[in-house]
Motif scaffolding. Sequence first.
Motif, PDB file in Angstrom:
ATOM      1  N   ASP A  90      44.125  50.144  33.932  1.00  0.00           N
ATOM      2  CA  ASP A  90      45.402  49.672  34.450  1.00  0.00           C
ATOM      3  C   ASP A  90      45.678  48.237  33.992  1.00  0.00           C
ATOM      4  O   ASP A  90      44.754  47.450  33.750  1.00  0.00           O
ATOM      5  CB  ASP A  90      45.406  49.726  35.979  1.00  0.00           C
ATOM      6  N   GLN A  91      46.955  47.917  33.928  1.00  0.00           N
ATOM      7  CA  GLN A  91      47.375  46.593  33.481  1.00  0.00           C
ATOM      8  C   GLN A  91      47.436  45.611  34.649  1.00  0.00           C
ATOM      9  O   GLN A  91      47.899  45.956  35.740  1.00  0.00           O
ATOM     10  CB  GLN A  91      48.757  46.683  32.823  1.00  0.00           C
ATOM     11  N   PHE A  92      46.974  44.390  34.397  1.00  0.00           N
ATOM     12  CA  PHE A  92      47.079  43.298  35.356  1.00  0.00           C
ATOM     13  C   PHE A  92      47.701  42.100  34.658  1.00  0.00           C
ATOM     14  O   PHE A  92      47.486  41.871  33.466  1.00  0.00           O
ATOM     15  CB  PHE A  92      45.702  42.926  35.913  1.00  0.00           C
ATOM     16  N   HIS A  93      48.475  41.329  35.398  1.00  0.00           N
ATOM     17  CA  HIS A  93      49.177  40.174  34.849  1.00  0.00           C
ATOM     18  C   HIS A  93      48.215  38.999  34.721  1.00  0.00           C
ATOM     19  O   HIS A  93      47.500  38.665  35.663  1.00  0.00           O
ATOM     20  CB  HIS A  93      50.346  39.805  35.764  1.00  0.00           C
ATOM     21  N   LEU A  94      48.209  38.358  33.550  1.00  0.00           N
ATOM     22  CA  LEU A  94      47.269  37.275  33.286  1.00  0.00           C
ATOM     23  C   LEU A  94      47.836  35.892  33.583  1.00  0.00           C
ATOM     24  O   LEU A  94      47.085  34.915  33.599  1.00  0.00           O
ATOM     25  CB  LEU A  94      46.804  37.328  31.828  1.00  0.00           C
ATOM     26  N   GLY A 113      51.140  43.984  27.100  1.00  0.00           N
ATOM     27  CA  GLY A 113      52.592  43.917  27.137  1.00  0.00           C
ATOM     28  C   GLY A 113      53.007  42.606  27.775  1.00  0.00           C
ATOM     29  O   GLY A 113      52.190  41.692  27.953  1.00  0.00           O
ATOM     30  N   TYR A 114      54.274  42.509  28.156  1.00  0.00           N
ATOM     31  CA  TYR A 114      54.826  41.254  28.666  1.00  0.00           C
ATOM     32  C   TYR A 114      55.621  41.512  29.946  1.00  0.00           C
ATOM     33  O   TYR A 114      56.311  42.523  30.061  1.00  0.00           O
ATOM     34  CB  TYR A 114      55.723  40.600  27.611  1.00  0.00           C
ATOM     35  N   GLY A 115      55.510  40.588  30.870  1.00  0.00           N
ATOM     36  CA  GLY A 115      56.276  40.702  32.095  1.00  0.00           C
ATOM     37  C   GLY A 115      55.581  41.554  33.135  1.00  0.00           C
ATOM     38  O   GLY A 115      54.368  41.794  33.095  1.00  0.00           O
ATOM     39  N   ALA A 116      56.372  42.019  34.107  1.00  0.00           N
ATOM     40  CA  ALA A 116      55.819  42.820  35.201  1.00  0.00           C
ATOM     41  C   ALA A 116      55.263  44.138  34.688  1.00  0.00           C
ATOM     42  O   ALA A 116      55.799  44.743  33.755  1.00  0.00           O
ATOM     43  CB  ALA A 116      56.901  43.072  36.244  1.00  0.00           C
ATOM     44  N   CYS A 130      47.656  43.044  30.691  1.00  0.00           N
ATOM     45  CA  CYS A 130      46.805  44.013  29.996  1.00  0.00           C
ATOM     46  C   CYS A 130      45.703  44.467  30.939  1.00  0.00           C
ATOM     47  O   CYS A 130      45.551  43.936  32.046  1.00  0.00           O
ATOM     48  CB  CYS A 130      46.204  43.424  28.716  1.00  0.00           C
ATOM     49  N   SER A 131      44.923  45.426  30.508  1.00  0.00           N
ATOM     50  CA  SER A 131      43.809  45.893  31.315  1.00  0.00           C
ATOM     51  C   SER A 131      42.683  44.864  31.295  1.00  0.00           C
ATOM     52  O   SER A 131      42.582  44.039  30.378  1.00  0.00           O
ATOM     53  CB  SER A 131      43.289  47.231  30.789  1.00  0.00           C
ATOM     54  N   ILE A 132      41.820  44.922  32.292  1.00  0.00           N
ATOM     55  CA  ILE A 132      40.655  44.037  32.331  1.00  0.00           C
ATOM     56  C   ILE A 132      39.756  44.294  31.128  1.00  0.00           C
ATOM     57  O   ILE A 132      39.133  43.378  30.578  1.00  0.00           O
ATOM     58  CB  ILE A 132      39.876  44.220  33.657  1.00  0.00           C
TER      59      ILE A 132
END
Length: 376
Positions: A70-74, A216-219, A268-270
Amino acid sequence: MLSVVASAPNTLDSQNPPTPENLNSLLDPILKKYDLPALAGAIVTSKGLIAVGAVGVRKYGTDSPVTINDQFHLGSDTKAMTATLLGMLVEEGKLSWNSTLDQLFSDLAAKMNPAYRKVTLEQMLAHRAGFSDESWPKGKTFGDMHRVPGTPREQRAVYVAMILSEPPANEPGTKYLYSNRSYAVAGAIAERIANDSWENLMRKRIFQPLSMQSCGYGAMGTPGFTDPKKIDQPWQHMVLTLGVHKPIEPGPLADNPPVIGPAGTVHCSIVDWGKFVTAHLRGEQGQPGILKPETFKHLHTQPFGGDYGFGWLAADRSWAGGLALNHAGSNTQNFAVVWMAPAKDFAVLVTTNQAGGETFNACDATAAALIQHFAK
């Protein structure tokens, strides 16, 4: 914090590293203690991912489980990526760390505040350009910046012209002041030099060579997927008074505007974030990669003293064998933190889809637990 305790982009794949250890049993008690929606953690070395886990749910109050993919915001952990991109252009001789704003934006020199004309790229990447710590130009708002017309690259050009016309917050080159403006301008420099958008450059120069396919970018997530059974990525959350969790539906306005993208809008994912950090550890070990080892090592210095340079905060930690490099990131709806120990050849990474409340303490405790786990 934590006072206790290119030439070969696919090399890691060919080494066939062992299956990473599952960290869920370490993460789950921390998730529950701090009442987070989701929590992910990883440990990497120069050989790649050695341990990873993800626990909790994509949206608080649902049963939609997160995964390690899963994607998380950095947030501001994006800054080290932007600095790495600039390092590539320096290696190629297309600019230098000492290139100045009047050279790089010659068309703006006449309208530029004179104090900024001799500010160097390296000063910006060390937060010593004199820029204000206010992200938006004077008199402008978050909404105003989202409404700037044009492509993200065109929007950043408008933004750069605005902030370069303003007076500095302090005399450039004399004082450290953390500013998203510095990295937004640095991203615009990359766009001018390479004649492409920062978003495309990041994909072509960093994400694709390192096989970071989730970036990716954003939420995170697809707008409109509100049915808990259809939520495709973690939602962001804010902690309100009395510990109430407020989920944030994904959409264009659920993150900072693209004008400051180079300062902090990557998700991105961890696992994929770990690939980027592994590339930096490989450089410290003198191994080939998307940059020369000497360039990676330069990115881990503090060129003007203090403790900041190129998207990393420097600290002395016994568990790191001396130098530890750290950065945290948050868009006020997520939190991410990384600690890298070059001398010990490892790093720990933590992400959650929440900000506020006890989130910082939760991530700090997780990073400490991962460091202690690696040291066993």
